[in-house]
Write an enzyme that holds these catalytic residues in place. Structure first.
Site, mmCIF file in Angstrom:
data_model
loop_
_atom_site.group_PDB
_atom_site.id
_atom_site.type_symbol
_atom_site.label_atom_id
_atom_site.label_comp_id
_atom_site.label_asym_id
_atom_site.label_seq_id
_atom_site.Cartn_x
_atom_site.Cartn_y
_atom_site.Cartn_z
ATOM 1 N N GLU A 199 -59.249 -19.259 -68.198
ATOM 2 C CA GLU A 199 -58.698 -19.462 -66.664
ATOM 3 C C GLU A 199 -58.972 -18.042 -66.102
ATOM 4 O O GLU A 199 -58.369 -16.845 -66.331
ATOM 5 C CB GLU A 199 -57.303 -19.721 -66.527
ATOM 6 C CG GLU A 199 -56.890 -20.968 -67.350
ATOM 7 C CD GLU A 199 -57.437 -22.155 -66.574
ATOM 8 O OE1 GLU A 199 -57.939 -22.109 -65.363
ATOM 9 O OE2 GLU A 199 -57.220 -23.271 -66.793
ATOM 10 N N CYS A 223 -55.026 -16.032 -58.571
ATOM 11 C CA CYS A 223 -56.296 -16.440 -58.860
ATOM 12 C C CYS A 223 -57.013 -17.548 -57.911
ATOM 13 O O CYS A 223 -57.954 -17.405 -57.541
ATOM 14 C CB CYS A 223 -56.739 -16.841 -60.389
ATOM 15 S SG CYS A 223 -55.504 -18.218 -60.594
#
Ligand code: NAP
Length: 454
Positions: free
Chosen positions: A230, A264
């Site tokens: 990720e 993110c």
């Protein structure tokens, strides 16, 4: 202290605590212990594992304020946001406590066998390397499904949130998980390379930067071990002519500024069609001006510092590089160590660092485009692939673009966010694999085909 790391409060720059890095002997012991625990843990029933999730959720609830204070102390997030992070972890535990048995049940498949099915078996000890931006959520969204599937876990957390790492280990112990089920280690990057090579580690999950992803995936690849990555993102937030700004402006500003922009999946590029552009810019600027900076322990504060002073330096360089290419500063752009004033930039072109690169802080580059088609084209101009969001009242137009979006997520009239019920993950330079939902609990299992003829 030799070979130690310090945690530092980014708001006042004071050292919180110093921790000794674990020795090679200690790490070997943790690995052996994790393996031994796995041999028994895998035999426990899924019902029993789900019962422990209830107990974990209860401890998170009971200790919510204390845990939230630890997050705020170590990485500077406003206390109210730290409390929300712990609350989200509770919903995660509840979700898997309710659904794990179903997700992990044998899946019957009709073939010419008398009986054939997929059996979801745990893999063993999984190594997690995690970031500091949501120090509890990132770890638990990995650990909760991974342990519930019958694996054990070893966590190497970001150095600046070592206190959180150790607190999470204690949470699992107190909830009644067998000793060795979840272990936090304090280790250097070199030590991580050695751990990945060790036979006991069966797979690795990393949430972090693209650079860390490439390095860890290369090591894991050398030893043929599965990874879930990720990584960073550069999400576009498209605002079309008919966007309902009265309804969505808070969400749009939040999409960039929550967690001081250190997410993110934050909106990192605003792409706005020309008819609505002036109105959008004015409203965006007004809302950003209302953000309240101060001691993050104060519940009224809505924006904190960055998690470390060096992160401010990186952001400043990206902004200055963009100004040199013609970006216009509408507000902000003042830095003092980890403090970074919320910043709005206009006259954005696609060659600028704030458009091309991931910016991990409170900076909003706003690009004006002619029409819907150009907006979606610009949104796609990125190496990253976490998500795209669009604000419009024309749902048919938004739907028309679903299949053209190459990202892991597409949100219409909502900011890109994670939800335990939905899969979460990226494409391209944002990584691969999925967390959360049914997909997430199936990442670290052996999907074994069983074929039985009588
Ligand atoms: P980072 O520097 O990559 O660090 C993340 C973790 O990886 C830390 O524990 C770090 O340890 C470790 N690490 C870094 N390089 C390593 C290496 N070569 N070998 C072993 N471990 C290594 O990232 P960050 O600055 O903390 O976090 C921000 C980044 O994470 C952003 O790019 C953000 O977009 C991304 N992120 C992605 C997601 C997602 O779900 N896609 C979520 C959150 C954040 P140390 O602290 O000891 O260096």
């Amino acid at each position: 202290m030799n070979n130690s790391i310090k945690t530092i409060n980014p708001f006042n720059n004071k050292t919180i605590k110093e921790y000794e890095v674990h020795t090679f002997e200690q790490l070997s012991h943790f690995l052996e212990n994790s393996k031994k625990t796995f041999d028994k843990w895998r035999e426990t029933s899924i019902k029993e594992r789900c019962r422990l999730l209830d107990s974990l959720a209860q401890i998170l609830e009971d200790d919510k304020d204390q845990l939230a204070e630890l997050i705020t102390l170590e990485m500077g997030k406003p206390l109210a946001q730290s409390i929300s992070e712990i609350e989200k972890c509770i919903t995660l535990c509840d979700f898997y406590a309710t659904n794990a048995e179903d997700f992990l049940a044998d899946e019957l498949i009709d073939t010419d066998a008398n009986e054939s099915f997929i059996s979801y078996d745990p893999l063993g000890t999984i190594l997690a390397v995690m970031p500091w931006n949501y120090p509890f959520w990132q770890v638990l969204r990995f650990a909760v499904p991974t342990l519930t599937a019958g694996n054990t876990a070893i966590l190497k957390h970001a150095s600046n949130v070592t206190g959180c790492a150790l607190a999470i280990e204690k949470l699992f112990e107190r909830a009644g998980y067998p000793q060795g089920c979840f272990t936090s280690i304090i280790a250097s990057h070199d030590a991580i390379e050695k751990l990945i090579a060790n036979d006991i580690i069966k797979a690795v999950s990393l949430t972090g930067s693209e650079k860390a992803g490439k390095s860890i995936a290369a090591t894991a690849g050398k030893h043929l071990k599965k990874t879930v990555l990720e990584l960073g993102g550069n999400n576009a937030c498209i605002v079309l002519d008919d966007a309902d700004l009265d309804k969505h402006m808070d969400t749009i500003v939040n999409a960039r500024m929550q967690n001081a922009g250190q997410s993110c999946i934050a909106a990192k590029r605003f792409i706005v069609t020309e008819t609505i552009y002036d109105e959008f810019l004015k409203r965006f600027k007004d809302k950003v001006a209302l953000l309240k900076f101060g001691d993050p322990m104060d519940k009224q504060v809505t924006i904190g510092t960055l998690a470390r002073a060096d992160l401010g330096d990186i952001l400043k360089k990206q902004i200055d590089g963009s100004i040199a290419l013609g970006a216009n500063v509408i507000s902000g752009n003042k830095q003092d160590k980890a403090y970074f004033e919320p910043t709005i930039l206009t006259d954005i072109t696609k060659d600028m660092p704030v458009f091309k690169e991931e910016t991990f802080g409170p900076v909003a580059p706003i690009m004006k485009v002619k029409n819907t088609e150009e907006a979606f084209r610009m949104a796609a101009e990125t190496r990253f692939g976490l998500g795209t969001m669009v604000f419009t009242q024309s749902i048919e137009i938004a739907q028309h673009y679903i299949n053209t979006i190459e990202d892991g997520a597409y949100f219409v009239n909502e900011l890109v966010k994670s939800d335990a019920r939905l899969p979460f993950g990226g494409t391209k330079a944002s990584g691969y694999g999925r967390e959360l939902s049914r997909e997430g609990i199936h990442e670290f299992v052996n999907r074994k085909t069983v074929f039985i003829n009588h």
